[in-house]
Design a protein around this motif. Structure first.
Motif, PDB file in Angstrom:
ATOM      1  N   ASP A 180     -29.427 -31.349   4.668  1.00 55.64           N
ATOM      2  CA  ASP A 180     -28.532 -30.786   3.462  1.00 55.64           C
ATOM      3  C   ASP A 180     -28.008 -32.166   2.823  1.00 55.64           C
ATOM      4  OD1 ASP A 180     -27.344 -29.154   1.852  1.00 55.64           O
ATOM      5  OD2 ASP A 180     -25.586 -28.647   3.204  1.00 55.64           O
ATOM      6  N   LEU A 181     -27.940 -31.939   1.372  1.00 54.53           N
ATOM      7  CA  LEU A 181     -27.454 -33.073   0.662  1.00 54.53           C
ATOM      8  C   LEU A 181     -26.042 -32.671   0.227  1.00 54.53           C
ATOM      9  CD1 LEU A 181     -30.131 -33.109  -1.996  1.00 54.53           C
ATOM     10  CD2 LEU A 181     -30.010 -34.597  -0.269  1.00 54.53           C
ATOM     11  N   ASN A 182     -25.113 -33.730   0.076  1.00 52.92           N
ATOM     12  CA  ASN A 182     -23.719 -33.618  -0.059  1.00 52.92           C
ATOM     13  C   ASN A 182     -23.552 -33.167  -1.772  1.00 52.92           C
ATOM     14  OD1 ASN A 182     -23.514 -35.781  -2.115  1.00 52.92           O
ATOM     15  ND2 ASN A 182     -23.511 -37.109  -0.532  1.00 52.92           N
ATOM     16  N   ASP A 183     -22.466 -32.655  -1.947  1.00 54.38           N
ATOM     17  CA  ASP A 183     -22.250 -31.884  -3.266  1.00 54.38           C
ATOM     18  C   ASP A 183     -22.818 -32.781  -4.562  1.00 54.38           C
ATOM     19  OD1 ASP A 183     -21.401 -29.528  -2.050  1.00 54.38           O
ATOM     20  OD2 ASP A 183     -19.149 -29.989  -2.350  1.00 54.38           O
ATOM     21  N   ALA A 184     -22.489 -33.840  -4.385  1.00 54.90           N
ATOM     22  CA  ALA A 184     -22.723 -34.855  -5.530  1.00 54.90           C
ATOM     23  C   ALA A 184     -24.090 -35.301  -5.665  1.00 54.90           C
ATOM     24  CB  ALA A 184     -22.101 -36.240  -5.387  1.00 54.90           C
ATOM     25  N   GLU A 185     -24.844 -35.078  -4.670  1.00 52.88           N
ATOM     26  CA  GLU A 185     -26.213 -35.153  -4.737  1.00 52.88           C
ATOM     27  C   GLU A 185     -26.828 -33.917  -5.226  1.00 52.88           C
ATOM     28  OE1 GLU A 185     -27.216 -38.190  -1.042  1.00 52.88           O
ATOM     29  OE2 GLU A 185     -26.772 -36.329  -0.498  1.00 52.88           O
ATOM     30  N   LYS A 186     -26.412 -32.766  -4.659  1.00 56.86           N
ATOM     31  CA  LYS A 186     -27.129 -31.539  -5.158  1.00 56.86           C
ATOM     32  C   LYS A 186     -26.702 -31.335  -6.813  1.00 56.86           C
ATOM     33  CE  LYS A 186     -26.460 -28.796  -1.179  1.00 56.86           C
ATOM     34  NZ  LYS A 186     -25.959 -27.527  -0.460  1.00 56.86           N
ATOM     35  N   ARG A 187     -25.512 -31.919  -7.481  1.00 61.57           N
ATOM     36  CA  ARG A 187     -25.209 -31.932  -8.799  1.00 61.57           C
ATOM     37  C   ARG A 187     -26.325 -32.611  -9.657  1.00 61.57           C
ATOM     38  NH1 ARG A 187     -19.984 -31.969  -7.081  1.00 61.57           N
ATOM     39  NH2 ARG A 187     -19.577 -34.185  -7.293  1.00 61.57           N
ATOM     40  N   GLU A 188     -26.451 -33.851  -8.907  1.00 61.91           N
ATOM     41  CA  GLU A 188     -27.572 -34.945  -9.436  1.00 61.91           C
ATOM     42  C   GLU A 188     -29.087 -34.299  -9.678  1.00 61.91           C
ATOM     43  OE1 GLU A 188     -29.127 -39.474  -8.989  1.00 61.91           O
ATOM     44  OE2 GLU A 188     -27.532 -39.027  -7.729  1.00 61.91           O
ATOM     45  N   ILE A 189     -29.288 -33.477  -8.714  1.00 60.67           N
ATOM     46  CA  ILE A 189     -30.819 -32.937  -8.918  1.00 60.67           C
ATOM     47  C   ILE A 189     -30.826 -31.430  -9.420  1.00 60.67           C
ATOM     48  CG2 ILE A 189     -31.836 -34.445  -7.060  1.00 60.67           C
ATOM     49  CD1 ILE A 189     -31.619 -31.913  -5.322  1.00 60.67           C
ATOM     50  N   ASP A 190     -29.400 -31.032  -9.866  1.00 62.59           N
ATOM     51  CA  ASP A 190     -29.380 -29.545 -10.311  1.00 62.59           C
ATOM     52  C   ASP A 190     -29.617 -28.683  -9.634  1.00 62.59           C
ATOM     53  OD1 ASP A 190     -28.311 -27.592 -11.831  1.00 62.59           O
ATOM     54  OD2 ASP A 190     -30.150 -27.805 -13.479  1.00 62.59           O
ATOM     55  N   PHE A 191     -29.306 -28.724  -8.058  1.00 61.97           N
ATOM     56  CA  PHE A 191     -29.454 -27.751  -7.233  1.00 61.97           C
ATOM     57  C   PHE A 191     -29.495 -26.306  -7.496  1.00 61.97           C
ATOM     58  CE2 PHE A 191     -29.569 -25.514  -3.307  1.00 61.97           C
ATOM     59  CZ  PHE A 191     -30.470 -25.843  -2.686  1.00 61.97           C
ATOM     60  N   ASP A 192     -28.640 -26.143  -8.315  1.00 58.35           N
ATOM     61  CA  ASP A 192     -27.838 -24.699  -8.491  1.00 58.35           C
ATOM     62  C   ASP A 192     -29.335 -24.129  -9.667  1.00 58.35           C
ATOM     63  OD1 ASP A 192     -25.708 -24.708  -7.094  1.00 58.35           O
ATOM     64  OD2 ASP A 192     -24.585 -25.030  -8.761  1.00 58.35           O
ATOM     65  N   GLY A 193     -29.721 -25.170 -10.526  1.00 61.99           N
ATOM     66  CA  GLY A 193     -30.639 -24.801 -11.490  1.00 61.99           C
ATOM     67  C   GLY A 193     -31.817 -24.642 -10.808  1.00 61.99           C
ATOM     68  N   LEU A 194     -32.200 -25.293  -9.786  1.00 59.80           N
ATOM     69  CA  LEU A 194     -33.517 -25.141  -8.922  1.00 59.80           C
ATOM     70  C   LEU A 194     -33.523 -23.897  -8.091  1.00 59.80           C
ATOM     71  CD1 LEU A 194     -33.875 -28.892  -7.216  1.00 59.80           C
ATOM     72  CD2 LEU A 194     -34.889 -28.021  -9.620  1.00 59.80           C
ATOM     73  N   ALA A 195     -32.150 -23.419  -7.840  1.00 59.99           N
ATOM     74  CA  ALA A 195     -32.209 -22.139  -7.016  1.00 59.99           C
ATOM     75  C   ALA A 195     -32.378 -21.115  -8.248  1.00 59.99           C
ATOM     76  CB  ALA A 195     -30.725 -22.021  -6.462  1.00 59.99           C
ATOM     77  N   ARG A 196     -32.356 -20.880  -9.136  1.00 65.70           N
ATOM     78  CA  ARG A 196     -32.711 -19.906 -10.377  1.00 65.70           C
ATOM     79  C   ARG A 196     -33.855 -20.043 -10.761  1.00 65.70           C
ATOM     80  NH1 ARG A 196     -27.394 -21.988 -11.467  1.00 65.70           N
ATOM     81  NH2 ARG A 196     -28.204 -23.153 -13.382  1.00 65.70           N
ATOM     82  N   ILE A 197     -34.884 -21.023 -10.427  1.00 64.66           N
ATOM     83  CA  ILE A 197     -36.203 -21.144 -11.205  1.00 64.66           C
ATOM     84  C   ILE A 197     -36.888 -19.851 -10.687  1.00 64.66           C
ATOM     85  CG2 ILE A 197     -38.397 -22.222 -10.987  1.00 64.66           C
ATOM     86  CD1 ILE A 197     -37.092 -24.489 -10.411  1.00 64.66           C
ATOM     87  N   PRO A 198     -37.281 -18.975 -11.678  1.00 66.48           N
ATOM     88  CA  PRO A 198     -37.995 -17.672 -11.227  1.00 66.48           C
ATOM     89  C   PRO A 198     -39.093 -17.827 -10.416  1.00 66.48           C
ATOM     90  CG  PRO A 198     -37.972 -18.052 -13.710  1.00 66.48           C
ATOM     91  CD  PRO A 198     -37.634 -19.518 -13.201  1.00 66.48           C
ATOM     92  N   VAL A 199     -39.157 -16.763  -9.379  1.00 67.14           N
ATOM     93  CA  VAL A 199     -40.210 -16.878  -8.330  1.00 67.14           C
ATOM     94  C   VAL A 199     -41.559 -16.625  -8.901  1.00 67.14           C
ATOM     95  CG1 VAL A 199     -40.935 -15.856  -6.116  1.00 67.14           C
ATOM     96  CG2 VAL A 199     -38.618 -16.151  -6.784  1.00 67.14           C
ATOM     97  N   ARG A 200     -42.481 -17.577  -8.428  1.00 71.05           N
ATOM     98  CA  ARG A 200     -43.898 -17.322  -8.921  1.00 71.05           C
ATOM     99  C   ARG A 200     -44.257 -15.992  -8.426  1.00 71.05           C
ATOM    100  NH1 ARG A 200     -47.015 -22.941  -8.046  1.00 71.05           N
ATOM    101  NH2 ARG A 200     -45.643 -24.210  -9.422  1.00 71.05           N
ATOM    102  N   GLY A 201     -45.122 -15.427  -9.705  1.00 70.18           N
ATOM    103  CA  GLY A 201     -45.764 -14.169  -9.385  1.00 70.18           C
ATOM    104  C   GLY A 201     -44.871 -12.892  -9.722  1.00 70.18           C
ATOM    105  N   ASN A 202     -43.536 -13.381 -10.054  1.00 73.50           N
ATOM    106  CA  ASN A 202     -42.308 -12.230 -10.238  1.00 73.50           C
ATOM    107  C   ASN A 202     -41.768 -12.394 -11.422  1.00 73.50           C
ATOM    108  OD1 ASN A 202     -40.238 -10.741  -9.941  1.00 73.50           O
ATOM    109  ND2 ASN A 202     -39.116 -11.394  -8.165  1.00 73.50           N
ATOM    110  N   ASP A 203     -41.990 -11.833 -12.475  1.00 72.01           N
ATOM    111  CA  ASP A 203     -41.643 -11.818 -13.866  1.00 72.01           C
ATOM    112  C   ASP A 203     -40.149 -11.992 -13.790  1.00 72.01           C
ATOM    113  OD1 ASP A 203     -44.370 -10.108 -15.374  1.00 72.01           O
ATOM    114  OD2 ASP A 203     -44.226 -12.171 -14.654  1.00 72.01           O
ATOM    115  N   GLN A 204     -39.625 -11.105 -12.895  1.00 71.00           N
ATOM    116  CA  GLN A 204     -38.105 -10.856 -12.871  1.00 71.00           C
ATOM    117  C   GLN A 204     -37.335 -12.036 -12.553  1.00 71.00           C
ATOM    118  OE1 GLN A 204     -37.050  -6.995 -12.111  1.00 71.00           O
ATOM    119  NE2 GLN A 204     -38.366  -6.222 -13.841  1.00 71.00           N
ATOM    120  N   GLY A 205     -38.043 -12.858 -11.708  1.00 73.16           N
ATOM    121  CA  GLY A 205     -37.126 -13.995 -11.363  1.00 73.16           C
ATOM    122  C   GLY A 205     -36.497 -13.749 -10.273  1.00 73.16           C
TER     123      GLY A 205
END
Length: 76
Positions: free
Chosen positions: A51-76
């Motif tokens: 696990d990364l610390n909170d600052a590291e997660k912010r730096e890579i925009d972990f929250d944004g990465l967790a919202r990327i649409p799932v491949r093959g699923n138009d609804q994400g």
């Protein structure tokens, strides 16, 4: 690391939406910057190991990465 060259080392694995498959890695460059290297293009991330610390997660925009649409699923 050679201080005259930009070099990085993997510091965490990014786990995909299925909770099992490694879809990318987080690298720390000798400049101090974190960056993501994808196995097969950007994919939804459910976690990272270790696990990364909170600052590291912010730096890579972990929250944004967790919202990327799932491949093959138009609804994400």
């Amino acid at each position: 690391m050679n201080e005259d060259e930009v070099e990085g080392i993997a510091v965490a694995r990014l786990v995909g939406a299925d909770g099992c498959k490694v879809v990318g890695w987080v690298y720390r460059w000798n400049t101090g910057v974190l960056a993501v290297r994808w196995e097969d293009g950007p994919q939804r991330v459910s976690g990272c190991a270790p696990d990364l610390n909170d600052a590291e997660k912010r730096e890579i925009d972990f929250d944004g990465l967790a919202r990327i649409p799932v491949r093959g699923n138009d609804q994400g």
